[in-house]
Design an enzyme around this catalytic site. Structure first.
Site, PDB file in Angstrom:
ATOM      1  NE  ARG A 169      33.658  48.127 -23.680  1.00 13.57           N
ATOM      2  CZ  ARG A 169      32.460  47.517 -23.151  1.00 13.57           C
ATOM      3  NH1 ARG A 169      32.463  46.636 -22.425  1.00 13.57           N
ATOM      4  NH2 ARG A 169      31.286  48.323 -23.203  1.00 13.57           N
ATOM      5  CB  SER A 243      33.519  54.143 -24.265  1.00 14.28           C
ATOM      6  OG  SER A 243      32.294  53.935 -24.171  1.00 14.28           O
ATOM      7  CD  GLU A 339      36.225  50.543 -25.072  1.00 16.33           C
ATOM      8  OE1 GLU A 339      35.133  50.609 -23.997  1.00 16.33           O
ATOM      9  OE2 GLU A 339      35.817  50.313 -26.291  1.00 16.33           O
TER      10      GLU A 339
HETATM   11  P1  FAD Z   1      39.775  47.050 -34.922  1.00  9.88           P
HETATM   12  O1  FAD Z   1      39.441  48.563 -34.350  1.00  9.88           O
HETATM   13  O2  FAD Z   1      40.155  46.968 -36.377  1.00  9.88           O
HETATM   14  O3  FAD Z   1      40.837  46.501 -33.982  1.00  9.88           O
HETATM   15  C1  FAD Z   1      40.868  46.738 -32.733  1.00  9.88           C
HETATM   16  C2  FAD Z   1      42.037  45.921 -32.121  1.00  9.88           C
HETATM   17  O4  FAD Z   1      41.944  44.477 -32.367  1.00  9.88           O
HETATM   18  C3  FAD Z   1      43.394  46.395 -32.779  1.00  9.88           C
HETATM   19  O5  FAD Z   1      44.574  46.421 -31.920  1.00  9.88           O
HETATM   20  C4  FAD Z   1      43.700  45.282 -33.814  1.00  9.88           C
HETATM   21  O6  FAD Z   1      45.039  45.208 -34.052  1.00  9.88           O
HETATM   22  C5  FAD Z   1      43.075  43.979 -33.058  1.00  9.88           C
HETATM   23  N1  FAD Z   1      42.700  42.877 -33.983  1.00  9.88           N
HETATM   24  C6  FAD Z   1      41.604  43.206 -35.060  1.00  9.88           C
HETATM   25  N2  FAD Z   1      41.090  42.067 -35.677  1.00  9.88           N
HETATM   26  C7  FAD Z   1      42.036  41.339 -35.063  1.00  9.88           C
HETATM   27  C8  FAD Z   1      42.184  39.763 -35.300  1.00  9.88           C
HETATM   28  N3  FAD Z   1      41.448  39.160 -36.175  1.00  9.88           N
HETATM   29  N4  FAD Z   1      43.314  39.260 -34.755  1.00  9.88           N
HETATM   30  C9  FAD Z   1      44.072  39.791 -33.854  1.00  9.88           C
HETATM   31  N5  FAD Z   1      44.119  40.930 -33.676  1.00  9.88           N
HETATM   32  C10 FAD Z   1      42.982  41.795 -34.186  1.00  9.88           C
HETATM   33  N6  FAD Z   1      32.792  48.192 -28.088  1.00  9.88           N
HETATM   34  C11 FAD Z   1      32.103  47.562 -27.025  1.00  9.88           C
HETATM   35  O7  FAD Z   1      32.756  46.605 -26.519  1.00  9.88           O
HETATM   36  N7  FAD Z   1      30.929  48.018 -26.556  1.00  9.88           N
HETATM   37  C12 FAD Z   1      30.166  48.909 -27.332  1.00  9.88           C
HETATM   38  O8  FAD Z   1      29.025  49.109 -27.072  1.00  9.88           O
HETATM   39  C13 FAD Z   1      30.838  49.705 -28.482  1.00  9.88           C
HETATM   40  N8  FAD Z   1      30.156  50.613 -29.184  1.00  9.88           N
HETATM   41  C14 FAD Z   1      30.906  51.353 -30.118  1.00  9.88           C
HETATM   42  C15 FAD Z   1      30.141  52.347 -30.596  1.00  9.88           C
HETATM   43  C16 FAD Z   1      30.753  52.968 -31.633  1.00  9.88           C
HETATM   44  C17 FAD Z   1      30.097  54.058 -32.439  1.00  9.88           C
HETATM   45  C18 FAD Z   1      32.182  52.693 -32.196  1.00  9.88           C
HETATM   46  C19 FAD Z   1      32.787  53.354 -33.160  1.00  9.88           C
HETATM   47  C20 FAD Z   1      32.851  51.800 -31.519  1.00  9.88           C
HETATM   48  C21 FAD Z   1      32.015  50.936 -30.406  1.00  9.88           C
HETATM   49  N9  FAD Z   1      32.881  49.907 -29.487  1.00  9.88           N
HETATM   50  C22 FAD Z   1      32.177  49.270 -28.652  1.00  9.88           C
HETATM   51  C23 FAD Z   1      34.371  49.491 -30.031  1.00  9.88           C
HETATM   52  C24 FAD Z   1      34.548  48.583 -31.130  1.00  9.88           C
HETATM   53  O9  FAD Z   1      33.418  48.710 -32.073  1.00  9.88           O
HETATM   54  C25 FAD Z   1      34.734  47.098 -30.856  1.00  9.88           C
HETATM   55  O10 FAD Z   1      35.968  47.259 -29.930  1.00  9.88           O
HETATM   56  C26 FAD Z   1      34.821  46.348 -32.043  1.00  9.88           C
HETATM   57  O11 FAD Z   1      35.101  44.728 -31.336  1.00  9.88           O
HETATM   58  C27 FAD Z   1      35.926  46.518 -32.633  1.00  9.88           C
HETATM   59  O12 FAD Z   1      36.106  45.744 -33.975  1.00  9.88           O
HETATM   60  P2  FAD Z   1      36.932  46.311 -35.304  1.00  9.88           P
HETATM   61  O13 FAD Z   1      36.970  44.923 -36.145  1.00  9.88           O
HETATM   62  O14 FAD Z   1      36.545  47.458 -35.751  1.00  9.88           O
HETATM   63  O15 FAD Z   1      38.474  46.223 -34.450  1.00  9.88           O
HETATM   64  N1  EPU Z   2      26.514  59.877 -18.467  1.00  8.67           N
HETATM   65  C1  EPU Z   2      26.662  61.108 -18.062  1.00  8.67           C
HETATM   66  N2  EPU Z   2      27.121  61.954 -19.150  1.00  8.67           N
HETATM   67  C2  EPU Z   2      27.316  61.429 -20.354  1.00  8.67           C
HETATM   68  C3  EPU Z   2      26.753  60.152 -20.899  1.00  8.67           C
HETATM   69  C4  EPU Z   2      26.587  59.480 -19.537  1.00  8.67           C
HETATM   70  O1  EPU Z   2      26.605  61.662 -16.884  1.00  8.67           O
HETATM   71  O2  EPU Z   2      27.454  62.394 -21.363  1.00  8.67           O
HETATM   72  C5  EPU Z   2      26.154  58.954 -17.171  1.00  8.67           C
HETATM   73  C6  EPU Z   2      24.515  58.642 -17.300  1.00  8.67           C
HETATM   74  O3  EPU Z   2      24.378  58.881 -15.790  1.00  8.67           O
HETATM   75  C7  EPU Z   2      24.712  57.325 -17.425  1.00  8.67           C
HETATM   76  C8  EPU Z   2      26.010  56.702 -17.192  1.00  8.67           C
HETATM   77  O4  EPU Z   2      26.944  57.786 -17.495  1.00  8.67           O
HETATM   78  O5  EPU Z   2      23.363  56.813 -16.727  1.00  8.67           O
HETATM   79  C9  EPU Z   2      26.255  55.458 -18.128  1.00  8.67           C
HETATM   80  O6  EPU Z   2      26.061  55.830 -19.520  1.00  8.67           O
HETATM   81  P1  EPU Z   2      25.589  54.843 -20.675  1.00  8.67           P
HETATM   82  O7  EPU Z   2      24.521  53.900 -20.443  1.00  8.67           O
HETATM   83  O8  EPU Z   2      25.525  55.630 -21.818  1.00  8.67           O
HETATM   84  O9  EPU Z   2      26.978  54.076 -20.660  1.00  8.67           O
HETATM   85  P2  EPU Z   2      28.777  54.358 -20.833  1.00  8.67           P
HETATM   86  O10 EPU Z   2      29.143  53.996 -19.261  1.00  8.67           O
HETATM   87  O11 EPU Z   2      28.886  55.461 -20.934  1.00  8.67           O
HETATM   88  C10 EPU Z   2      28.958  52.036 -21.578  1.00  8.67           C
HETATM   89  C11 EPU Z   2      30.017  51.356 -22.286  1.00  8.67           C
HETATM   90  C12 EPU Z   2      29.600  51.201 -23.858  1.00  8.67           C
HETATM   91  C13 EPU Z   2      28.125  50.790 -23.909  1.00  8.67           C
HETATM   92  C14 EPU Z   2      27.182  50.982 -22.840  1.00  8.67           C
HETATM   93  C15 EPU Z   2      25.919  50.367 -22.698  1.00  8.67           C
HETATM   94  C16 EPU Z   2      32.197  51.427 -21.516  1.00  8.67           C
HETATM   95  C17 EPU Z   2      33.450  51.945 -21.535  1.00  8.67           C
HETATM   96  N3  EPU Z   2      31.248  51.891 -22.335  1.00  8.67           N
HETATM   97  O12 EPU Z   2      28.815  53.336 -21.816  1.00  8.67           O
HETATM   98  O13 EPU Z   2      30.465  50.847 -24.787  1.00  8.67           O
HETATM   99  O14 EPU Z   2      27.692  50.630 -25.194  1.00  8.67           O
HETATM  100  O15 EPU Z   2      27.750  51.236 -21.571  1.00  8.67           O
HETATM  101  O16 EPU Z   2      26.153  49.054 -22.180  1.00  8.67           O
HETATM  102  O17 EPU Z   2      32.034  50.422 -20.675  1.00  8.67           O
HETATM  103  C18 EPU Z   2      32.282  51.154 -26.009  1.00  8.67           C
HETATM  104  O18 EPU Z   2      32.915  50.307 -25.333  1.00  8.67           O
HETATM  105  O19 EPU Z   2      33.008  51.713 -27.000  1.00  8.67           O
HETATM  106  C19 EPU Z   2      30.869  51.551 -25.736  1.00  8.67           C
HETATM  107  C20 EPU Z   2      30.361  52.252 -26.475  1.00  8.67           C
END
Ligand code: FAD
Ligand code: EPU
Length: 343
Positions: A169, A243, A339
């Site tokens: 991240r 997250s 994050e």
């Molecule tokens: P924005 O929120 O618009 O921007 C994020 C940052 O990047 C800001 O600081 C912005 O200024 C900068 N930025 C954006 N575009 C540019 C550009 N073109 N040039 C320079 N800077 C820029 N993330 C994960 O890694 N794994 C996950 O599994 C994951 N699951 C998610 C689930 C949900 C339900 C949600 C809501 C979010 C999740 N995220 C996850 C976080 C998010 O989706 C990612 O970080 C995504 O890449 C953000 O993209 P965005 O275009 O919305 O960025």
């Molecule tokens: N768990 C709990 N309580 C909860 C949820 C999860 O105890 O409410 C425990 C469970 O034991 C589970 C473990 O946490 O096994 C991990 O949970 P999960 O697999 O849902 O993953 P996470 O660590 O919560 C991370 C990423 C997610 C990504 C998933 C799958 C980060 C900060 N988050 O979540 O990314 O989608 O793994 O790879 O690394 C994001 O970055 O926004 C994001 C959603």
């Protein structure tokens, strides 16, 4: 291109925070971006000295207050195959393309590597910023290079994986290159013959549950979509940014100590020989899961996700996140790092 004043940002951030931008515009090319930046420096009187804020899908940002500067929404389009060799195909996407639409474009052509990253919200241009990752794969593994506009030098650079310094991240765009570049497009190196990544616990289980006989990248994508849809709140229904905190890393010795005190603690060893702790577990143990105060809360199914049930302010969500950090530190001695980008 029009620059608007006092522009409501609610539809532009997945937390659904009702903040305003002093000035707002969107751009669809590097030329339009340059034009907007020159207007900003000459004509936007009264605007503060804040740097322009580039917005993609707004899914990793929390507006804790109004933005007293220029917000620029990146809408640069385009998806195209650049070249290929025996093993790989090189594909470029404009920063303004929706991430999952791009994943689908590649899946449809049997280009492998993005399937585990299905359904992550946001746009292509922000994906390198935090090196998006999910279900055992990170963007860095499929990244080739990117084009970015240097805001000070007003020049376009091609940055390689080395320049981006990807980590968990993390990237140089969150550190030494913070605020320096606007990402215009990203090029990916995808495999013609897939290598499947299915070791992530819940992914493995979901593929079994689906009764998949022959593994394909399309099946992995569907399994990831199923898991995500069952666990993570849909921002169209409940405001959130995924997250809120990163999963913290500790040494194996620290993990052993923690395990003695908290036998149920969840962590897994990383390739570098440290242990990544599940922040969600610690937050849940502190009693926050499902907690709600006003419209700010901690999601009932995923404790790592903070939510806006409707009209929470960014400041309220931020205050809740700080209380969560303090209580996790008090109980476990672990500092949770955010994050989500706070504005
Ligand atoms: P924005 O929120 O618009 O921007 C994020 C940052 O990047 C800001 O600081 C912005 O200024 C900068 N930025 C954006 N575009 C540019 C550009 N073109 N040039 C320079 N800077 C820029 N993330 C994960 O890694 N794994 C996950 O599994 C994951 N699951 C998610 C689930 C949900 C339900 C949600 C809501 C979010 C999740 N995220 C996850 C976080 C998010 O989706 C990612 O970080 C995504 O890449 C953000 O993209 P965005 O275009 O919305 O960025
Ligand atoms: N768990 C709990 N309580 C909860 C949820 C999860 O105890 O409410 C425990 C469970 O034991 C589970 C473990 O946490 O096994 C991990 O949970 P999960 O697999 O849902 O993953 P996470 O660590 O919560 C991370 C990423 C997610 C990504 C998933 C799958 C980060 C900060 N988050 O979540 O990314 O989608 O793994 O790879 O690394 C994001 O970055 O926004 C994001 C959603």
């Amino acid at each position: 291109m029009q620059i608007q004043e006092n522009f409501p940002l609610r539809p532009y951030n997945t937390f659904g925070i009702d903040a305003k931008a002093r000035h707002f515009s969107s751009f669809s090319s590097a030329e339009e971006l340059e034009e907007l930046l020159s207007i900003q420096s000459k004509q936007l009187s009264g605007s503060s000295n804040l740097p322009p804020l580039v917005l993609g899908g707004g899914s990793n940002i929390l507006f804790s207050k109004d933005y007293d500067g220029l917000v620029l929404k990146n809408n640069i389009p385009g998806m195209e195959e650049l070249t290929e060799d025996e093993e790989y195909v090189y594909v470029r996407a404009g920063a303004g393309e929706n991430w999952h639409q791009f994943v689908k474009y590649c899946l449809g052509r049997d280009w492998a590597g993005l399937e585990n990253l299905s359904l992550i919200p946001g746009n292509v241009g922000a994906a390198p910023i935090q090196n998006i990752g999910a279900y055992g794969v990170e963007l860095a593994e499929v990244f080739w290079n990117l084009e970015a506009f240097h805001l000070q030098e007003k020049k376009i650079y091609t940055l390689t994986e080395t320049d981006c310094e990807f980590g968990y991240r993390d990237s140089s765009f969150k550190n030494k290159n913070k605020g320096r570049f606007v990402i215009l497009s990203v090029c990916f190196r995808l495999r013609k013959d897939p290598i499947f990544h299915t070791s992530y616990g819940s992914l493995h289980e979901e593929l079994d549950r689906m009764g998949i006989k022959e593994l394909t990248i399309q099946a992995i994508s569907q399994a990831v979509i199923n898991i995500r849809s069952s666990k993570l709140p849909d921002p169209a229904v409940i405001g959130n940014a995924g997250s809120f905190f990163k999963n913290p890393t500790v040494s194996i010795a620290e993990f052993e100590d923690l395990k003695e005190k908290f036998p149920g603690i969840v962590g897994h060893e990383t390739l570098s020989g440290s242990v990544k702790l599940a922040a969600a577990w610690m937050i849940e143990q502190c009693g926050w899961k499902g907690y709600r105060r006003g419209d700010a809360g901690c999601h009932e199914k995923q404790a790592l996700v903070l939510v806006n049930y409707g009209n929470a302010s960014g400041a309220e969500i931020l205050a809740l996140s700080e209380e969560i950090q303090q209580s996790v530190f008090k109980k476990f001695g672990i500092t949770l790092e955010r994050e989500v980008n706070i504005v």
